[in-house]
Scaffold this motif. Structure first.
Motif, mmCIF file in Angstrom:
data_model
loop_
_atom_site.group_PDB
_atom_site.id
_atom_site.type_symbol
_atom_site.label_atom_id
_atom_site.label_comp_id
_atom_site.label_asym_id
_atom_site.label_seq_id
_atom_site.Cartn_x
_atom_site.Cartn_y
_atom_site.Cartn_z
ATOM 1 N N HIS A 323 0.871 -1.181 0.000
ATOM 2 C CA HIS A 323 0.000 0.000 0.000
ATOM 3 C C HIS A 323 0.902 1.223 0.000
ATOM 4 O O HIS A 323 1.664 1.438 0.940
ATOM 5 C CB HIS A 323 -0.903 0.006 1.230
ATOM 6 N N LEU A 324 0.830 2.016 -1.066
ATOM 7 C CA LEU A 324 1.741 3.136 -1.250
ATOM 8 C C LEU A 324 1.052 4.466 -0.972
ATOM 9 O O LEU A 324 -0.105 4.669 -1.359
ATOM 10 C CB LEU A 324 2.304 3.139 -2.672
ATOM 11 N N ILE A 325 1.814 5.377 -0.329
ATOM 12 C CA ILE A 325 1.307 6.692 0.048
ATOM 13 C C ILE A 325 2.384 7.716 -0.273
ATOM 14 O O ILE A 325 3.583 7.444 -0.086
ATOM 15 C CB ILE A 325 0.989 6.764 1.560
ATOM 16 N N GLU A 326 1.988 8.882 -0.735
ATOM 17 C CA GLU A 326 2.954 9.960 -0.933
ATOM 18 C C GLU A 326 3.666 10.257 0.391
ATOM 19 O O GLU A 326 3.013 10.295 1.449
ATOM 20 C CB GLU A 326 2.259 11.227 -1.445
ATOM 21 N N PRO A 327 4.972 10.453 0.382
ATOM 22 C CA PRO A 327 5.706 10.569 1.653
ATOM 23 C C PRO A 327 5.282 11.756 2.526
ATOM 24 O O PRO A 327 5.426 11.681 3.747
ATOM 25 C CB PRO A 327 7.172 10.693 1.211
ATOM 26 N N TYR A 328 4.758 12.830 1.930
ATOM 27 C CA TYR A 328 4.369 13.999 2.720
ATOM 28 C C TYR A 328 2.873 14.028 3.044
ATOM 29 O O TYR A 328 2.393 14.986 3.647
ATOM 30 C CB TYR A 328 4.752 15.284 1.974
#
Length: 400
Positions: A323-328
């Protein structure tokens, strides 16, 4: 064919590059056949460098003029060992798999190097000033010495092509691999191995050095904002040394996070990692930039769930099941942490198929691809060819 490999990165406590060097050397020697795989440094130089490597977390980012003076004889002996190896007759390759060659002398042999990432060039704010200065002084000259380059992901390969103006045929992508022993383990074995660490049956896990590009301050603040009932059941376990410029993270950890369910184990022995991965509810990996990103693939080899950032090569290697999320995106990270702890079905879905994602990443394949390049360089007698450099006065970074 004879290959001389610089193994400096394999000495002392190992991070990703150290593991790369150790595992690549191991598999190269297994597959070499009639070819000879040597390494340096050896003897007292190796022992000295191992001692320095153990002290590095305490010294990094500080002024080290005196250290440099004291290690001058060691550096001279290191260069002498390398040149002595290369004076042997026959076809040979000089392999620098952790740092570009910066010696002013010409080795008169095909020289290769692995560019693990370009973070020092593209994001100098993430590195100590002495490392940035060393890079600025030696990188271009090291690039000039190299006949061929390796990258550890296609993301990294394309960055080198784009920012360093390297022709695509001069750089080969060789993925990193899964270390031996990283596999699903019985619960009883996991509990037995982890008992001395006094950890609960399940937890969120972060693995890696604590340094600016790892985005740990965001992770700690986000985790600490979760309800206390979740934090008391699933602490956040940090595995890794304090790195350069980790003061703000350390201050927050001491003042807030350690009282809200965050446990810092520090650097742990490799033998403990399989159990740590197996015991985790999920790996959380919010990095701002990665040339490869070993922990997501390693926990997938153990059957574990991954919540990670979209940064760098992580999406390339683990993105099909993580599950990927933008780092900010702090709201996105808070929602994902909350869900992975509350929602058993979703957590199980993140684990489904992960071993198949990790399976292609092997050190045997990395070594086979690397040997193929070595042999090609010798067969084509390309030892006098060099990589194209930007015109004098122009920066290495490509416009735009």
């Amino acid at each position: 064919m004879r290959v001389i490999v610089n193994q400096l990165a394999a000495l002392g406590a190992k991070t990703g590059i150290g593991h790369y060097t150790v595992e690549l050397l191991r598999c190269l020697r297994q597959q070499a056949g009639a070819d000879q795989i040597d390494s340096f440094p050896e003897g007292w130089v190796r022992r000295g460098r191992e001692a320095c490597a153990r002290l590095r977390p305490r010294l990094e980012g500080k002024r080290q003029e005196n250290t440099a003076k004291k290690t001058g004889p060691m550096v001279a002996t290191l260069r002498s060992q390398a040149l002595s190896c290369l004076r042997q007759l026959g076809r040979s390759v000089m392999a620098q798999h952790f740092r570009l060659v910066s010696s002013a002398r010409c080795y008169a042999r095909p020289t290769v190097a692995t560019v693990h990432d370009l973070s020092v060039l593209l994001h100098p704010e993430w590195h100590p000033a002495d490392r940035v200065a060393h890079f600025a002084k030696h990188f271009e000259r090291g690039l000039r010495r190299c006949t061929h380059l390796f990258a550890i992901s296609e993301f990294g390969r394309q960055e080198v092509i784009r920012h360093l103006n390297i022709r695509p045929e001069r750089i080969t992508r060789t993925y990193m691999g899964i270390r031996p022993g990283l596999r699903p383990l019985p619960r009883e074995e996991v509990a037995r191995v982890l008992k001395p660490l006094d950890l609960p049956p399940s937890y969120l896990l972060y693995v890696g050095t604590i340094e600016p590009r790892k985005n740990l301050l965001m992770l700690l603040r986000t985790y600490c904002s979760l309800p206390g009932t979740l934090r008391s059941r699933w602490p956040l376990v940090l595995v890794g040394n304090w790195g350069w410029n980790a003061g703000e993270v350390a201050a927050y950890f001491q003042a807030e996070a350690r009282h809200r369910g965050v446990i810092h184990l520090g650097y742990v022995a490799d033998a403990l990692l399989p159990a740590l991965y197996n015991g985790a509810r999920a790996l959380v990996y919010p990095s701002l930039y990665e040339g490869f990103g070993l922990p997501p693939i390693e926990i997938m080899a153990c059957g574990g769930a991954v919540v990670a950032s979209t940064a760098g090569a992580v999406a390339e290697t683990a993105g099909s099941r993580a599950h990927l999320i933008e780092p900010y995106d702090t709201d996105g990270w808070r929602a994902a942490l909350d869900r992975v702890l509350r929602d058993d079905d979703w957590c199980r879905s993140l684990r489904r198929g992960v071993r198949a994602v990790a399976e292609p990443f092997t050190w045997d394949q990395c070594a086979a691809d690397t040997l193929r390049v070595y042999r090609s360089l010798c067969d084509k007698a390309t030892r006098t060819q060099t990589l194209p450099l930007p015109e004098p006065g122009k920066p290495l970074r490509a416009a735009g």
